[in-house]
Scaffold this active site. Structure first.
Site, short mmCIF file in Angstrom:
data_model
loop_
_atom_site.label_atom_id
_atom_site.label_comp_id
_atom_site.label_asym_id
_atom_site.label_seq_id
_atom_site.Cartn_x
_atom_site.Cartn_y
_atom_site.Cartn_z
N CYS A 1 30.09 81.04 45.40
CA CYS A 1 30.64 80.56 46.66
C CYS A 1 31.94 81.34 46.83
CB CYS A 1 30.93 79.06 46.63
SG CYS A 1 31.80 78.54 48.12
N CYS B 1 34.93 78.88 48.28
CA CYS B 1 35.51 77.83 47.46
C CYS B 1 34.64 77.59 46.23
CB CYS B 1 35.74 76.56 48.26
SG CYS B 1 34.39 76.10 49.36
N SER B 2 33.84 76.55 46.21
CA SER B 2 33.07 76.26 45.00
C SER B 2 31.79 75.51 45.32
CB SER B 2 33.93 75.45 44.03
OG SER B 2 34.36 74.27 44.66
N CYS B 3 31.19 75.75 46.49
CA CYS B 3 29.96 75.04 46.87
C CYS B 3 28.89 75.29 45.80
CB CYS B 3 29.47 75.51 48.24
SG CYS B 3 30.70 75.15 49.50
FE FE Z 1 32.42 76.36 48.61
#
Ligand code: FE
Length: 211
Positions: free
Chosen positions: A113, A116-118
């Protein structure tokens, strides 16, 4: 002890106890939500518990094992992973859309991602720290082969690397290749072989040695 020393010591003591800025923000948002009656503490606690303890990569591993064993399920998973996984009762509403991408002899898939951190939490639990780091997020798209090498994956030149960038709306699950010599394995034995990193795509070969 002179004053300056005392101040320095106090400063360090405070900073070692104060949460970092994002943590403070989260705490503030949480307090406000609770205060306004929009959410209950117990709900937050149970979410944290669910994602840190009850839900982990084992769920994803079971999905992969099922896909290896049941061609119809694999087709359904590739066609619409969210629906296929939802029908197993695993998805809940926490993941949004999900796409399964399959490794083959010619293709290796890797998920990141960049923003961000999906991450497919409902299948893999909490994302590993490196997944959230700026280095992985930027380098996975710029130099995926080098990143893979650092994870111990040496890819032959003729293997195509496909990097998938997750969003809040669409997350990805890599279907690793089923290792040779597992023809007689049960679903549970197969699931034991599937690692979290293999489902993110930072591992390619699965070991048949069960720990
Ligand atoms: Fe994300």
């Amino acid at each position: 002890m002179d004053d300056q020393k005392k101040v320095t010591e106090l400063y360090h003591t405070l900073h070692s106890h104060l949460p970092s800025e994002p943590a403070l923000r989260v705490k503030t948002i949480q307090s406000l939500l609770v205060e306004k009656g929009l959410i209950q503490e117990a709900t937050i606690d149970s979410w944290v518990q669910a994602y840190s303890e009850d839900i982990g990569p084992r769920r994803g591993a079971e999905v992969i094992a099922k896909a290896w064993l049941e061609p119809d399920f694999k087709q359904a998973l590739l066609a619409d992973a969210a629906q296929a996984v939802d029908e197993l009762g695993l998805m809940g509403k926490a993941v949004g859309h999900l796409k399964a991408v399959e490794n083959t002899d010619a293709v290796h898939n890797m998920v990141v991602c960049t923003l961000c951190s999906c991450y497919p939490f409902a299948l893999l639990g909490i994302a590993p720290d490196w997944y959230k780091k700026a280095a992985y997020r930027s380098r996975a798209v710029r130099e995926p082969r080098q990143v893979l090498r650092e994870f111990g994956v040496e890819l032959a030149d003729e293997i195509t690397v496909r990097v998938y960038d997750s969003t809040a709306e669409l997350r990805y699950l890599v279907i690793p290749q089923r290792p040779a010599g597992t023809e007689d394995f049960t679903a549970a034995q197969l699931a034991d072989l599937v690692t979290r990193n293999a489902m993110i795509g930072t591992q390619r070969e699965l070991s048949v040695e069960v720990a």
